[in-house]
Design an enzyme around this catalytic site. Sequence first.
Site, PDB file in Angstrom:
ATOM      1  N   PHE A  85       0.863  -1.182   0.000  1.00 48.69           N
ATOM      2  CA  PHE A  85       0.000   0.000   0.000  1.00 48.69           C
ATOM      3  C   PHE A  85       0.901   1.234   0.000  1.00 48.69           C
ATOM      4  O   PHE A  85       1.905   1.275   0.728  1.00 48.69           O
ATOM      5  CB  PHE A  85      -0.918   0.041   1.225  1.00 48.69           C
ATOM      6  CG  PHE A  85      -2.090  -0.893   1.147  1.00 48.69           C
ATOM      7  CD1 PHE A  85      -3.322  -0.459   0.661  1.00 48.69           C
ATOM      8  CD2 PHE A  85      -1.962  -2.209   1.549  1.00 48.69           C
ATOM      9  CE1 PHE A  85      -4.401  -1.318   0.586  1.00 48.69           C
ATOM     10  CE2 PHE A  85      -3.034  -3.077   1.476  1.00 48.69           C
ATOM     11  CZ  PHE A  85      -4.264  -2.639   0.998  1.00 48.69           C
ATOM     12  N   HIS A 131      -4.644   3.034   4.853  1.00 51.95           N
ATOM     13  CA  HIS A 131      -4.574   2.231   3.635  1.00 51.95           C
ATOM     14  C   HIS A 131      -5.274   2.922   2.461  1.00 51.95           C
ATOM     15  O   HIS A 131      -5.567   2.278   1.453  1.00 51.95           O
ATOM     16  CB  HIS A 131      -5.222   0.852   3.847  1.00 51.95           C
ATOM     17  CG  HIS A 131      -4.470  -0.030   4.783  1.00 51.95           C
ATOM     18  ND1 HIS A 131      -4.409   0.190   6.130  1.00 51.95           N
ATOM     19  CD2 HIS A 131      -3.743  -1.159   4.555  1.00 51.95           C
ATOM     20  CE1 HIS A 131      -3.692  -0.752   6.708  1.00 51.95           C
ATOM     21  NE2 HIS A 131      -3.259  -1.573   5.779  1.00 51.95           N
TER      22      HIS A 131
END
Length: 341
Positions: A85, A131
């Site tokens: 991520f 995220h």
Amino acid sequence: MKPQERLLVHHINRALTRIMGEDERVLMIGEDLLDPYGGAFKVTKGLSTQFPQRVHTTPISEAAIVGVATGAALRGMRPVCEIMFGDFLGLAFDQILNHATKYPLMYAQEVGCPITIRTPMGGRRGYGPTHSQSLEKFFVGIPGLEVTALHRFQPVEAFYRRAILQRDQPSLIIENKIMYGQEPLDTVARYGDFQVRRHGQDVVDAELSLTDFAHEEVTLITYGGMTDHCLEAARRLLLDEEIASNVLVLGRLSPVQLEATAAACARTGRVLIAEEGTGAWGIGSEWAAQLTDALWGKLKAPIQRVACTAPVLPNSRALEEQVLPSTDTIIQAVQTLMSRT
């Protein structure tokens, strides 16, 4: 090609497969890359089966991933890092800022460090505060680092081939999560009612217009996940308010290359920049500053920007949509821009 294999994620996978097949110096390094998992977004699925000695799964340490890749690059390899991520790039910041990018600069470009870092960025999937961010603004402007953003109008294989095989300096590639599930538009001359033209070769800026690039009043500049919102805003502005605009989708974020962008903006004299990250000291800030210098005297109004309005992205999809820039916020900003002429 099977229908389920036409998505952008599959095109990236095929590009990486071909590149690895052509050059034994190319390595893949990252977390959970090995089959059957193939990475969190399946971009590297199948690569460890085809190239078992050159796909390396790692412990959870982004600093180690980029550090090992930097060492391999200095020894003549061409490593590709996957950061699961984009939010986790902060953990590799020191390796990028003080190591990978410094070596070529300290030795007058006589030492290459051909490391490619690719990572998904962006929200609208309800992944929460750590995220879902768009953090590329913290990496643009680092001396020696090229930052590019994949988009649907970009020829995929040429884009990755250039970064991995043709450059001897570090590259950071931003891949928006939403685009993984969309089909590429790398060969189209028209997209719906939009005419498409491309500027550049392996890293392309795409320019789209509903009026065949004539009689436009405002230029919308964007990249990555904001592309569809800008295109929809351009469509609604023309249909509902008879405001014609061109949309410029950036492929290269840094270093800034102004020629095509400045030409598109000079035609209209009004510019709006849309980014998914937070606005302060952002991508739009630098582009606005450089465009103002380049177009001073040709601008009909100050350059406007739209960006994320919250310092922390919420988990709730509904709340996330409220704070991320949308089609409606772009339209409202264009209306403000037009009123300031």
